[in-house]
Write an enzyme that holds these catalytic residues in place. Structure first.
Site, PDB file in Angstrom:
ATOM      1  N   GLN A   1     111.229  50.475  17.801  1.00 36.58           N
ATOM      2  CA  GLN A   1     111.255  51.838  18.313  1.00 36.58           C
ATOM      3  C   GLN A   1     112.670  52.386  18.202  1.00 36.58           C
ATOM      4  O   GLN A   1     113.637  51.636  18.057  1.00 36.58           O
ATOM      5  CB  GLN A   1     110.821  51.867  19.774  1.00 36.58           C
ATOM      6  CG  GLN A   1     109.458  51.245  20.033  1.00 36.58           C
ATOM      7  CD  GLN A   1     108.958  51.517  21.444  1.00 36.58           C
ATOM      8  OE1 GLN A   1     109.021  52.647  21.922  1.00 36.58           O
ATOM      9  NE2 GLN A   1     108.475  50.489  22.111  1.00 36.58           N
TER      10      GLN A   1
ATOM     11  N   SER B   1     103.288  45.770  23.199  1.00 41.72           N
ATOM     12  CA  SER B   1     101.885  46.088  23.423  1.00 41.72           C
ATOM     13  C   SER B   1     101.047  45.940  22.157  1.00 41.72           C
ATOM     14  O   SER B   1      99.848  46.179  22.182  1.00 41.72           O
ATOM     15  CB  SER B   1     101.751  47.497  24.015  1.00 41.72           C
ATOM     16  OG  SER B   1     102.584  48.410  23.351  1.00 41.72           O
TER      17      SER B   1
ATOM     18  N   HIS C   1     106.892  46.099  14.378  1.00 39.21           N
ATOM     19  CA  HIS C   1     107.439  47.450  14.518  1.00 39.21           C
ATOM     20  C   HIS C   1     108.611  47.439  15.484  1.00 39.21           C
ATOM     21  O   HIS C   1     108.781  46.505  16.261  1.00 39.21           O
ATOM     22  CB  HIS C   1     106.364  48.419  15.039  1.00 39.21           C
ATOM     23  CG  HIS C   1     106.010  48.211  16.489  1.00 39.21           C
ATOM     24  ND1 HIS C   1     105.288  47.127  16.941  1.00 39.21           N
ATOM     25  CD2 HIS C   1     106.286  48.948  17.593  1.00 39.21           C
ATOM     26  CE1 HIS C   1     105.116  47.206  18.250  1.00 39.21           C
ATOM     27  NE2 HIS C   1     105.722  48.299  18.689  1.00 39.21           N
TER      28      HIS C   1
ATOM     29  N   VAL D   1     115.129  36.742  37.862  1.00 33.02           N
ATOM     30  CA  VAL D   1     114.457  37.211  39.067  1.00 33.02           C
ATOM     31  C   VAL D   1     115.407  37.291  40.266  1.00 33.02           C
ATOM     32  O   VAL D   1     116.491  37.861  40.147  1.00 33.02           O
ATOM     33  CB  VAL D   1     113.196  36.351  39.331  1.00 33.02           C
ATOM     34  CG1 VAL D   1     112.078  36.740  38.362  1.00 33.02           C
ATOM     35  CG2 VAL D   1     113.504  34.860  39.206  1.00 33.02           C
TER      36      VAL D   1
ATOM     37  N   CYS E   1      98.277  49.905  11.938  1.00 31.49           N
ATOM     38  CA  CYS E   1      97.896  49.514  10.581  1.00 31.49           C
ATOM     39  C   CYS E   1      97.656  50.759   9.712  1.00 31.49           C
ATOM     40  O   CYS E   1      97.232  51.808  10.211  1.00 31.49           O
ATOM     41  CB  CYS E   1      96.624  48.655  10.615  1.00 31.49           C
ATOM     42  SG  CYS E   1      96.937  46.894  10.896  1.00 31.49           S
TER      43      CYS E   1
ATOM     44  N   HIS F   1      99.676  43.494   9.223  1.00 32.56           N
ATOM     45  CA  HIS F   1      99.546  43.338  10.667  1.00 32.56           C
ATOM     46  C   HIS F   1     100.091  41.991  11.139  1.00 32.56           C
ATOM     47  O   HIS F   1     100.550  41.858  12.275  1.00 32.56           O
ATOM     48  CB  HIS F   1      98.054  43.454  11.026  1.00 32.56           C
ATOM     49  CG  HIS F   1      97.761  43.432  12.487  1.00 32.56           C
ATOM     50  ND1 HIS F   1      98.067  44.492  13.321  1.00 32.56           N
ATOM     51  CD2 HIS F   1      97.202  42.481  13.286  1.00 32.56           C
ATOM     52  CE1 HIS F   1      97.692  44.202  14.564  1.00 32.56           C
ATOM     53  NE2 HIS F   1      97.171  42.991  14.565  1.00 32.56           N
TER      54      HIS F   1
ATOM     55  N   HIS G   1     101.571  44.157  15.680  1.00 34.13           N
ATOM     56  CA  HIS G   1     101.941  44.710  14.370  1.00 34.13           C
ATOM     57  C   HIS G   1     103.469  44.886  14.325  1.00 34.13           C
ATOM     58  O   HIS G   1     104.032  45.499  15.221  1.00 34.13           O
ATOM     59  CB  HIS G   1     101.240  46.061  14.156  1.00 34.13           C
ATOM     60  CG  HIS G   1     101.305  46.512  12.733  1.00 34.13           C
ATOM     61  ND1 HIS G   1     100.192  46.588  11.917  1.00 34.13           N
ATOM     62  CD2 HIS G   1     102.357  46.879  11.971  1.00 34.13           C
ATOM     63  CE1 HIS G   1     100.572  46.996  10.715  1.00 34.13           C
ATOM     64  NE2 HIS G   1     101.879  47.178  10.728  1.00 34.13           N
TER      65      HIS G   1
ATOM     66  N   CYS H   1      93.901  48.172  15.261  1.00 30.51           N
ATOM     67  CA  CYS H   1      95.340  48.361  15.483  1.00 30.51           C
ATOM     68  C   CYS H   1      95.770  49.782  15.143  1.00 30.51           C
ATOM     69  O   CYS H   1      95.526  50.253  14.026  1.00 30.51           O
ATOM     70  CB  CYS H   1      96.115  47.359  14.629  1.00 30.51           C
ATOM     71  SG  CYS H   1      97.880  47.716  14.538  1.00 30.51           S
TER      72      CYS H   1
ATOM     73  N   ASN I   1     110.864  45.243  20.721  1.00 34.16           N
ATOM     74  CA  ASN I   1     110.289  44.290  21.674  1.00 34.16           C
ATOM     75  C   ASN I   1     109.315  43.446  20.893  1.00 34.16           C
ATOM     76  O   ASN I   1     108.340  43.958  20.358  1.00 34.16           O
ATOM     77  CB  ASN I   1     109.528  45.015  22.788  1.00 34.16           C
ATOM     78  CG  ASN I   1     110.458  45.751  23.720  1.00 34.16           C
ATOM     79  OD1 ASN I   1     111.558  45.285  24.016  1.00 34.16           O
ATOM     80  ND2 ASN I   1     110.030  46.911  24.197  1.00 34.16           N
TER      81      ASN I   1
HETATM   82  O1  LIG Z   1     106.694  51.509  24.345  1.00 37.89           O
HETATM   83  P1  LIG Z   1     105.880  50.268  24.542  1.00 37.89           P
HETATM   84  O2  LIG Z   1     106.059  49.244  23.464  1.00 37.89           O
HETATM   85  O3  LIG Z   1     104.443  50.546  24.832  1.00 37.89           O
HETATM   86  O4  LIG Z   1     106.465  49.628  25.915  1.00 37.89           O
HETATM   87  C1  LIG Z   1     107.356  48.566  26.008  1.00 37.89           C
HETATM   88  O5  LIG Z   1     108.691  48.954  25.701  1.00 37.89           O
HETATM   89  C2  LIG Z   1     109.278  49.943  26.553  1.00 37.89           C
HETATM   90  C3  LIG Z   1     110.740  50.113  26.160  1.00 37.89           C
HETATM   91  O6  LIG Z   1     111.492  48.931  26.318  1.00 37.89           O
HETATM   92  C4  LIG Z   1     109.161  49.556  28.035  1.00 37.89           C
HETATM   93  O7  LIG Z   1     109.551  50.672  28.817  1.00 37.89           O
HETATM   94  C5  LIG Z   1     107.737  49.143  28.406  1.00 37.89           C
HETATM   95  O8  LIG Z   1     107.727  48.635  29.734  1.00 37.89           O
HETATM   96  C6  LIG Z   1     107.263  48.063  27.435  1.00 37.89           C
HETATM   97  O9  LIG Z   1     105.949  47.652  27.731  1.00 37.89           O
HETATM   98  O1  LIG Z   2     115.024  27.936  41.912  1.00 42.06           O
HETATM   99  P1  LIG Z   2     113.658  28.142  41.336  1.00 42.06           P
HETATM  100  O2  LIG Z   2     112.695  28.787  42.291  1.00 42.06           O
HETATM  101  O3  LIG Z   2     113.112  26.901  40.713  1.00 42.06           O
HETATM  102  O4  LIG Z   2     113.879  29.160  40.122  1.00 42.06           O
HETATM  103  C1  LIG Z   2     113.619  30.542  40.142  1.00 42.06           C
HETATM  104  O5  LIG Z   2     114.622  31.275  40.839  1.00 42.06           O
HETATM  105  C2  LIG Z   2     115.943  31.213  40.316  1.00 42.06           C
HETATM  106  C3  LIG Z   2     116.831  32.156  41.105  1.00 42.06           C
HETATM  107  O6  LIG Z   2     116.429  33.492  41.013  1.00 42.06           O
HETATM  108  C4  LIG Z   2     115.977  31.559  38.825  1.00 42.06           C
HETATM  109  O7  LIG Z   2     117.267  31.253  38.324  1.00 42.06           O
HETATM  110  C5  LIG Z   2     114.931  30.787  38.022  1.00 42.06           C
HETATM  111  O8  LIG Z   2     114.912  31.257  36.686  1.00 42.06           O
HETATM  112  C6  LIG Z   2     113.561  30.977  38.683  1.00 42.06           C
HETATM  113  O9  LIG Z   2     112.567  30.267  37.986  1.00 42.06           O
END
Ligand SMILES: O=P(O)(O)O[C@H]1O[C@H](CO)[C@@H](O)[C@H](O)[C@H]1O
Ligand SMILES: O=P(O)(O)O[C@H]1O[C@H](CO)[C@@H](O)[C@H](O)[C@H]1O
Lengths: 358, 358
Positions: free
Chosen positions: B175, B168, B173, B324, B55, B120, B171, B52, B160
């Site tokens: 940002q 990623s 943390h 989505v 760590c 960790h 551990h 890690c 995150n």
């Molecule tokens: O910086 P990390 O932890 O590698 O990356 C994570 O956080 C970032 C900030 O939200 C995002 O842009 C990345 O897509 C996500 O994987």
């Molecule tokens: O209607 P579905 O295909 O079951 O569901 C999917 O599409 C929807 C509309 O974007 C979303 O709200 C759901 O979270 C997603 O799982």
């Protein structure tokens, strides 16, 4: 010519259609990845799956049985997010602080599912141009019918493809949600398109189309009817925007078979290039933005049909871009530039890798 | 009293802080799920992982070696999304259509990583109140130092947590990204807070806090310093908003040990309840919104420290809510109501399930 500096420095780009800024960090793709990997989609699906509630002849969760359909098939979602019939909700008209800060309004609507094909194991990329034309005809008919037969203000046609985009069933299908209101995203776009038209006397997407055709820096695919680009303001790594060359307001204006064929062709080209990029069934969410079913003349005039493809993959079939902490709490952020993404997509074949293998 | 109708009908709620609408479909939770499932996080991590890069004593990808730290540890991200030194970008000042539609501006900044603990295998939920107080002290010092020593306009502290949120490395943390500009989300909130203050002569979040304390319908946890609620306009299934009871503008105003302890306590309560909900290490993105490092007096006056927790899980340790197609292309959408979510979280213990087991 694009300023070469933007290939190397952190910068923000403005999205005039949505009205927001995106942070671009071109140098950031080199970081190591120990995080979550997607399971690449299984290529070996049967042509008919007896367990699938979208296959012809099968039973759905609601109890209804699908017909033995041949081309496309439309039905009302058994688990609709909005319904036609529900009690009316009285919005409070008082202006004390609680009604100001706890504001709500009722939403009625209807949710449709549109199966693209009887074949459980096809995607748009696997389908022929005539088969995709059937899908376009179905979209047209649905838009026309809902406009004629319901009181709803708008309809959003969208496809969630692949596990990574929350798709609950690989059978090729999209959805269309009609609602009594115009939702946030098309509403914001419409506001900006109307304001642009007022300020400059021209259509925003017509002007943008002309610029992209001239600069040729972000083009992914093109034919006589459509231009597909990685837009200047793309947020997802390989996001594309498909703009109609003629300034049509809704898909109803695609009148001739030729015009529909051109749309089918560009959809086929993009989805095939996507699949070829990482030789996988490329996940994405796709949606058509067009004139609402009901609106003012000015709203109609400022509109211009366009299709957004929002795919999450970044580096490979298994590593996607996460829209998380910074993106949700501060600002959309991307790593590769839209120009870099466009160059990669443009260079790819429109012949599907699976066909060569199979 | 909340209108009981909203427990049953589709409706939209308005988020006055962000200035957007969210579609709520309370009846939709019954649909079947055949889609992607998350891998629940492995509970058995070692206390020290030689692989890690966070760590104590280990080597990072940049080549530097971490000190043998005891409490928290801050360093500049080896793969920063923004950098302090880069060429200046000249924004075009012409107003032809290309400069109007292809707008960009350079962004400078600095990205920090803050390790919460040498262990960790701990998360905020596993940490003691004094240990979380060390994290709060570290945030304060960072905010103060960056304000004093850099020219940047703002800093976003965020975490995150979990594979599902693109983390990623497990551990513990967070940002902090400091930038020369104020990003989209805090900028939109600030605009709305300033407008509210102008229109009503009071602070938006003070007014909202008073309403939630009176209605008691969305409370998740509370102590003398903080209120944690599922806000009226929550978008993610179990989203919470933590508001300071005193109208402080930034975390710098937490002066006494007692005040910091109250914040540590509420952070501990929420993260523990989250973990207890599905007996898993609950993924989320978390971020602190507060006064920018530099701003006008009016911006400062309208601000009010609050913390957003955005967790993706919906039904179990493995089934999340996907944001989505409809959500990205039309409007944020949720299934259970914020009141239902709050009732479940409120009922949960603040003693961690893992401690009872272990
Ligand atoms: O910086 P990390 O932890 O590698 O990356 C994570 O956080 C970032 C900030 O939200 C995002 O842009 C990345 O897509 C996500 O994987
Ligand atoms: O209607 P579905 O295909 O079951 O569901 C999917 O599409 C929807 C509309 O974007 C979303 O709200 C759901 O979270 C997603 O799982």
């Amino acid at each position: 010519m694009m300023d070469a500096a933007l290939d190397d420095i952190s910068h923000r780009r403005y999205n005039p259609l949505r009205g927001n800024w995106i942070l671009v960090s071109p140098h950031r793709t080199k970081r190591p990845w120990l995080g979550q990997e997607e399971t690449p989609s299984r290529n070996a699906l049967p042509e008919h799956d007896p367990e699938c509630y979208l296959c012809p002849g099968n039973k759905r969760s609601g109890g209804a049985r699908n017909p033995d359909f041949d081309g496309t098939f439309v039905f009302v979602n058994d688990f609709s997010a909005v319904k036609e019939d529900q009690v009316d909700y009285e919005t409070s008209l008082s202006d004390d602080k609680a009604s100001l800060l706890l504001k709500a309004e009722g939403v009625k609507g209807k949710c449709y599912v549109i199966c693209f094909s009887p074949a459980h194991n096809k995607t748009l990329a696997d389908m022929s141009i005539p088969e995709i034309c059937l899908v376009i005809n179905t979209w047209q008919k649905l838009y026309r019918d809902v406009k004629q037969d319901t009181p709803f203000r708008s309809i959003q046609i969208f496809e969630n493809k692949g596990d990574a985009m929350g798709c609950s069933n690989p059978h090729p299908h999209c959805q269309a949600w009609a609602t009594s209101h115009l939702p946030e995203e098309p509403a914001a776009e419409l506001t900006n398109m109307v304001e642009y038209q007022r300020a400059h006397g021209s259509c925003m997407l017509c002007d943008y189309l002309a610029i992209e055709l001239e600069k040729k820096e972000r083009i992914v695919a093109e034919n006589d009817g459509w231009l597909a680009i990685c837009p200047w303001w793309a947020f997802w790594p390989f996001e594309t925007l498909v703009i109609s060359k003629r300034c049509i307001k809704s898909i109803l204006e695609l009148e001739t078979d030729k015009e529909k064929e051109l749309l089918a062709q560009i959809m086929s080209a993009i989805t095939t290039k996507y699949d070829n990029l990482f030789e996988t069934k490329f996940p994405y969410s796709m949606g058509i933005h067009q004139a609402p079913l009901r609106g003012t003349d000015e709203e109609h005039a400022a509109n211009h049909v366009h299709i957004h493809f929002l795919p999450p993959l970044l580096r490979s079939a298994t590593v996607k871009k996460f829209q998380v902490g910074y993106e949700l709490l501060a600002e959309p952020q991307r790593d590769i530039t839209p120009e870099q993404a466009a160059r990669r997509l443009q260079g790819l074949s429109t012949e599907l890798y699976r066909k060569k293998l199979g």
